[in-house]
Design an enzyme around this catalytic site. Sequence first.
Site, PDB file in Angstrom:
ATOM      1  N   HIS A 279      27.833  38.355  39.101  1.00  0.00           N
ATOM      2  CA  HIS A 279      26.777  38.377  40.135  1.00  0.00           C
ATOM      3  C   HIS A 279      25.640  39.318  39.764  1.00  0.00           C
ATOM      4  CE1 HIS A 279      28.109  42.126  42.204  1.00  0.00           C
ATOM      5  NE2 HIS A 279      29.323  41.723  41.946  1.00  0.00           N
ATOM      6  N   ASP A 291      29.176  46.957  38.100  1.00  0.00           N
ATOM      7  CA  ASP A 291      29.288  45.965  39.182  1.00  0.00           C
ATOM      8  C   ASP A 291      27.916  45.415  39.547  1.00  0.00           C
ATOM      9  OD1 ASP A 291      30.225  44.408  41.213  1.00  0.00           O
ATOM     10  OD2 ASP A 291      30.600  46.047  42.604  1.00  0.00           O
ATOM     11  N   GLU A 325      26.407  38.438  45.955  1.00  0.00           N
ATOM     12  CA  GLU A 325      27.858  38.555  46.139  1.00  0.00           C
ATOM     13  C   GLU A 325      28.189  39.704  47.092  1.00  0.00           C
ATOM     14  OE1 GLU A 325      31.920  40.107  45.520  1.00  0.00           O
ATOM     15  OE2 GLU A 325      30.063  41.140  45.074  1.00  0.00           O
ATOM     16  N   GLU A 326      27.459  40.822  46.934  1.00  0.00           N
ATOM     17  CA  GLU A 326      27.861  42.053  47.628  1.00  0.00           C
ATOM     18  C   GLU A 326      27.770  41.968  49.141  1.00  0.00           C
ATOM     19  OE1 GLU A 326      29.455  44.204  46.284  1.00  0.00           O
ATOM     20  OE2 GLU A 326      28.844  44.492  44.197  1.00  0.00           O
ATOM     21  N   ASP A 353      33.910  40.186  37.106  1.00  0.00           N
ATOM     22  CA  ASP A 353      33.380  41.048  38.164  1.00  0.00           C
ATOM     23  C   ASP A 353      34.376  42.162  38.458  1.00  0.00           C
ATOM     24  OD1 ASP A 353      31.950  42.164  40.231  1.00  0.00           O
ATOM     25  OD2 ASP A 353      32.542  40.654  41.705  1.00  0.00           O
ATOM     26  N   HIS A 423      30.184  50.779  43.530  1.00  0.00           N
ATOM     27  CA  HIS A 423      29.322  50.901  44.725  1.00  0.00           C
ATOM     28  C   HIS A 423      28.759  52.308  44.960  1.00  0.00           C
ATOM     29  CE1 HIS A 423      31.438  47.175  46.726  1.00  0.00           C
ATOM     30  NE2 HIS A 423      30.931  46.913  45.531  1.00  0.00           N
TER      31      HIS A 423
HETATM   32 ZN    ZN Z   1      31.020  42.938  42.066  1.00  0.00          ZN
END
Ligand code: ZN
Length: 457
Positions: A279, A291, A325-326, A353, A423
């Site tokens: 993503h 990520d 995606e997030e 991912d 994140h």
């Molecule tokens: Zn991810």
Amino acid sequence: MRYLLLVFLIITTQIEAQNNDQKQINEIYNTALTNGSGYAWLNYLSNQIGGRLSGSLQAQKAVDYTKKILDSMGLDRVWLQPVRVPKWVRGTPEFAYIESDPGLTNNVPICALGGSVATPLGGIKAGVVEVQGIEGLKVLGKEKIQGKIVFFNKAMDPTNIDTYMSYSGSVDQRYAGAIEAAKYGAVGVIVRSLNLRLDDFPHTGAMSYGDTPMESRIPAAAISTNGAELLGATLKLNPDINFFFRQNCKMLPDVDSYNVIGEIKGSTYPNEILVVGGHLDSWDLGDGSHDDGAGCVQSMEVLRLLKATGYKPKRTIRVVLFMNEENGLRGGTEYAEQASKNNEKHIFALESDAGGFTPRGFSFDCNQANFKQIESWKSLFEPYLVHLFVKGGSGADIGPLKNDNIVLAGLRPDSQRYFDHHHSANDTFAHVNKRELELGAASMASLIYLFDQYGIK
Ligand SMILES: [Zn+2]
């Protein structure tokens, strides 16, 4: 005699195929490790563009950049697939402190959870109640929670070797904590960051309000693990302390964005499609290198490696860089909708991912017959130490493609360090190792090659 000859022929053909597979896979790994492109692409995505929250200028820049790279690769077709995405903005940096006595404060690092509402302009100051996960709310009851900030302090379980299991075990308090706490009259929620180590990085991530009416939505933030330890210890000494936090994040109307797609047309079965992807969006605190910048450049690298080794696919091989995606999964959902609308036949989809760390293997979401076929390829991956083949989940973006006629898979890199970064502002390019990233891309290209050669049962 004739029977024996037939057996002999079958065996020699199998050995020959095995030798060809070994040779092709070896060439893929050698090319990735001596002449890879993914690391330089990731450097640009991370350091020239940065965090790519859906709907942001950076997300659009990432669309333009990756399309330009795919355009330069000599693929048969490159296009953008429109998709409407949510646009949530963080606003100015969040601020929080523990007030252990009037005027006696300790600042603690927090960040708004993705999708959260703001606090009132001047922030919220209230008493705090600590719970170990959502189940803890019921134990305390409305009387103790009303008017307070709920502090969800369930830590990730350190005893799981697969750290994703620990993530799954604690993520509900981040995702649904605000919905549940609001039912008990809480005024805000503070959630322990999903991080196995103790440090000062708050980790954001998606949260939801479900069908909570607008006026009953309470602000939600993550606190660093060190901050959570301090808050927990302070509450033990004095349960009557106050907590203050301020954030001015906001949900804006949806905006236009895109999935970025490129493909090599198959020579024999062009209608059978193999997808490889990651993503393109990320959270905004770091630059989204692990990520999922890593998964995007690895997926692009798969097509480049196949071309660079002179391989001509029998089936159509498509790279898809999914948007959103997030905080919405709109890209993955739209891709699957278009695929079904256009009657496309997807036989295999692979997602990366889980960070750009040393690949250990793959997990497969498929039936037993397909898994048996896949297991027969395991020995081809042993020389590269990428032979952990398990049944399990695949990837969020390819999930909507699921049906009875497709094999879904996820790259499984080592997961021990992933949640140090996930994140948070600590997800940056400096934490991605070039060789580990390249090994992942080579492993993915090798698996795609095998599915292209043999199809699915
Ligand atoms: Zn991810």
